[in-house]
Design an enzyme around this catalytic site. Structure first.
Site, PDB file in Angstrom:
ATOM      1  N   ASP A 155      -4.546  -2.172  -3.825  1.00 33.69           N
ATOM      2  CA  ASP A 155      -5.416  -1.487  -4.782  1.00 33.69           C
ATOM      3  C   ASP A 155      -6.351  -2.457  -5.504  1.00 33.69           C
ATOM      4  OD1 ASP A 155      -3.724  -2.799  -6.507  1.00 33.69           O
ATOM      5  OD2 ASP A 155      -3.301  -1.051  -7.766  1.00 33.69           O
ATOM      6  N   SER A 189      -2.432  -7.058  -2.703  1.00 31.96           N
ATOM      7  CA  SER A 189      -2.287  -5.730  -3.288  1.00 31.96           C
ATOM      8  C   SER A 189      -3.341  -4.796  -2.702  1.00 31.96           C
ATOM      9  CB  SER A 189      -2.448  -5.807  -4.807  1.00 31.96           C
ATOM     10  OG  SER A 189      -2.405  -4.517  -5.372  1.00 31.96           O
ATOM     11  N   ASN A 220     -46.823  18.301  19.305  1.00 33.39           N
ATOM     12  CA  ASN A 220     -47.121  18.845  17.975  1.00 33.39           C
ATOM     13  C   ASN A 220     -46.346  20.147  17.790  1.00 33.39           C
ATOM     14  OD1 ASN A 220     -49.209  18.664  15.541  1.00 33.39           O
ATOM     15  ND2 ASN A 220     -48.939  20.811  16.116  1.00 33.39           N
ATOM     16  N   ALA A 259     -49.532  30.663  18.604  1.00 36.30           N
ATOM     17  CA  ALA A 259     -48.869  30.926  17.325  1.00 36.30           C
ATOM     18  C   ALA A 259     -48.178  32.267  17.341  1.00 36.30           C
ATOM     19  CB  ALA A 259     -49.881  30.857  16.195  1.00 36.30           C
ATOM     20  N   ASN A 269     -31.043  27.981  19.084  1.00 40.00           N
ATOM     21  CA  ASN A 269     -30.111  27.267  19.954  1.00 40.00           C
ATOM     22  C   ASN A 269     -28.733  27.910  20.063  1.00 40.00           C
ATOM     23  OD1 ASN A 269     -29.894  26.551  17.196  1.00 40.00           O
ATOM     24  ND2 ASN A 269     -28.689  24.751  17.705  1.00 40.00           N
ATOM     25  N   TYR A 270     -28.438  28.896  19.226  1.00 41.31           N
ATOM     26  CA  TYR A 270     -27.075  29.439  19.143  1.00 41.31           C
ATOM     27  C   TYR A 270     -27.101  30.932  19.429  1.00 41.31           C
ATOM     28  CZ  TYR A 270     -22.419  30.308  17.108  1.00 41.31           C
ATOM     29  OH  TYR A 270     -21.109  30.669  16.893  1.00 41.31           O
ATOM     30  N   ALA A 282       0.820  -1.217   0.000  1.00 38.20           N
ATOM     31  CA  ALA A 282       0.000   0.000   0.000  1.00 38.20           C
ATOM     32  C   ALA A 282       0.849   1.260   0.000  1.00 38.20           C
ATOM     33  CB  ALA A 282      -0.925  -0.007   1.220  1.00 38.20           C
ATOM     34  N   ARG A 326      -0.933   7.538 -12.228  1.00 41.59           N
ATOM     35  CA  ARG A 326      -1.917   7.639 -13.312  1.00 41.59           C
ATOM     36  C   ARG A 326      -3.281   8.139 -12.847  1.00 41.59           C
ATOM     37  NH1 ARG A 326      -1.756   2.033 -16.375  1.00 41.59           N
ATOM     38  NH2 ARG A 326      -0.887   1.263 -14.411  1.00 41.59           N
ATOM     39  N   THR A 350       8.177  -3.780  -5.095  1.00 35.75           N
ATOM     40  CA  THR A 350       7.447  -4.697  -4.225  1.00 35.75           C
ATOM     41  C   THR A 350       8.387  -5.607  -3.438  1.00 35.75           C
ATOM     42  OG1 THR A 350       7.186  -6.136  -6.159  1.00 35.75           O
ATOM     43  CG2 THR A 350       5.341  -4.689  -5.604  1.00 35.75           C
TER      44      THR A 350
END
Length: 476
Positions: free
Chosen positions: A116, A114, A393, A439, A402-403, A22, A28, A93
């Site tokens: 690959d 190998s 609901n 609402a 939240n931030y 590896a 290529r 190798t």
């Protein structure tokens, strides 16, 4: 040692290591990413090879020989638990095994794979090893028959029926007759470790690239009168490497087709499978239906009886039984309880935990929340850093704020709460069990149980204001 994925219990079993090549750059591919980190089937090339190797021997007996961008490779594959050997200078190798000599020297045999070639299976690795052991060989090659063998080294057997190797002839050195041979050297090997390291110093760099080639060990060992044999796999796809983007694409395609076929054989319905992208490690239970143009990625798990509708993208998520995912949903690192309904066009970001029978509707975004059993957020809502109880609901247009620009804060909504449309809940805040939020309210303080919270300005009506305004606008 393991064998075909199962442990072999034997007091005299030989010690076997697996070494994975590896270290290459992959020129290529024309990429800054190391070759073995390019992905097929949803994970790096090397990860596939390691996974197969670990079904044959324990992770502690697997050695990945890394070189180019070694730090990146090591970091990416560290969770696999295998060993890493650094080949800081890539000289072929053969040189790779020279570098790995010290950690491999204590083993009886080593299998060389190998990094690959991601389609190699544990069954083939185990069969190669078993053939090698039975033959008492110094070196065993893995070969395959290719319909188009051009470019590969050809395996020349001592005779048609013999497993003994007479030579490996590279394409450029092959005669016209040898080029008609379709049996190729796959680049996978099994070695007797004592024989390997007794003779590896005889490898030569007298070649155009000035490298030590492991393939040349066949002739070195034959000259030393050591047995060199070959075992041929029936599946040539297993040995194919990925050297170009086109080859990567082809291997990825093969793996995904095979994955879809496996899932369908196990009882999953996939409509128009050529359009679906399902990663190698995904698990889907029977009687689930996958519609066209769905992506299921990473380590996602989907229960039985689900329906995943078109254009949804699911990554690293857990989905319970009987879930309906309507079109266009996106989720990552999410957990979905049984019989929940999502979408269309919901976005579940990491940490979203959706309870049994809950509904997350169109254009609802969630992040790091727990939505309780049977709760509903059906329209145009953002829920982040929130703990939401059962039977809640959430009205359209609700936002958990939240931030604060520096820190994240949590909103807690207890069981049975009703949140009216267009409400904003400014965290940290708690809405008590059974409470109502009117609402268009902006809630900045805790709401007690069973209370009604109204957080909006008093409406003002100015009679006749509009008609006066229109008169004022008329041209004179």
């Amino acid at each position: 040692m393991k064998k075909s994925g199962k442990a072999v219990s034997s007091a005299i079993a030989p010690r076997v290591a697996i070494a994975i090549m590896a270290a290459g750059k992959g020129t290529r591919l024309k990429s800054q990413l190391p070759k073995v980190l390019h992905e097929v089937g949803g994970k790096p090339l090397l990860a596939h090879v390691i996974a197969a190797a670990k079904q044959v021997v324990p992770a502690s007996d697997v050695f990945a020989i890394i070189g180019h961008e070694a730090g990146r490779v090591r970091t990416a594959l560290a969770p696999t638990g295998v060993n890493f050997v650094l080949q800081s200078e890539q000289r072929g190798t053969g040189h790779a095994l020279m570098v790995a000599r010290q950690p491999l020297a204590s083993y009886d045999h080593v299998i060389v794979l190998s990094g690959d070639a991601p389609q190699i299976t544990p069954q083939t690795i185990a069969s190669l090893l078993n053939f090698h052991l039975d033959a008492q060989a110094a070196m065993t090659l893995l070969s395959a028959d290719l319909g188009e063998p051009t470019g590969y080294g050809r395996v020349i057997r001592k005779s048609a029926r013999s497993s003994e190797v007479q030579a490996i002839v590279e394409e450029k050195s092959a005669s016209a007759a040898q080029k008609t041979i379709h049996e190729i050297n796959a680049g996978f090997y099994a070695f007797s470790v004592p024989q390997l390291f007794s003779h590896i110093e005889k490898l030569s760099t007298a070649n155009p690239h000035g490298e030590y080639y492991l393939t040349d060990m066949a002739s070195v060992l034959r000259l030393a009168r050591q047995p060199v044999v070959v075992w041929k796999t029936e599946s040539s796809a297993e040995v194919l490497g990925a050297n170009t983007r086109v080859e990567l694409s082809f291997i990825d395609y093969q793996m995904r087709v095979r994955k879809n076929h496996e899932l369908m054989a196990e009882g999953v319905t996939i409509f128009y499978p050529a359009t679906c992208v399902i990663d190698h490690d995904v698990e889907i239970a029977p009687d689930t239906v996958i519609e066209p143009f769905v992506q299921i990625l990473g380590r996602s798990r989907i229960g039985s009886g689900c329906r995943i509708r078109s254009y949804s993208v699911i990554r690293d998520s857990e989905i319970g039984e009987g879930v309906l995912v309507r079109p266009g949903c996106i989720m990552e690192d999410a957990n979905i309880g049984a019989n929940a309904v999502l979408g269309p066009y919901s976005h579940l970001r990491p940490g979203s935990d959706i309870g049994e029978g809950a509904h997350v509707g169109n254009f609802v975004e969630t992040k790091k929340i727990k939505l309780g059993k049977g709760s509903k957020a059906n329209h145009l809502t953002y829920l982040g850093d929130a703990e939401i109880g059962a039977g809640v609901n959430i009205g359209a247009g609700t936002i958990t704020c939240n931030y604060d620009g520096a820190n994240k804060h949590t909103t807690i909504i207890e069981d049975g709460v009703f949140i009216g449309s267009d409400s904003t809940l400014v965290a940290p805040v708690r809405v008590g069990k059974g409470a109502y939020v009117a609402a268009a309210s902006c809630i900045t303080n805790d709401v007690p149980e069973d209370a009604l919270a109204i957080g909006r300005s008093q409406q003002v009506v100015k009679e006749g204001w509009a008609s006066k305004k229109r008169v004022a606008r008329k041209p004179k």
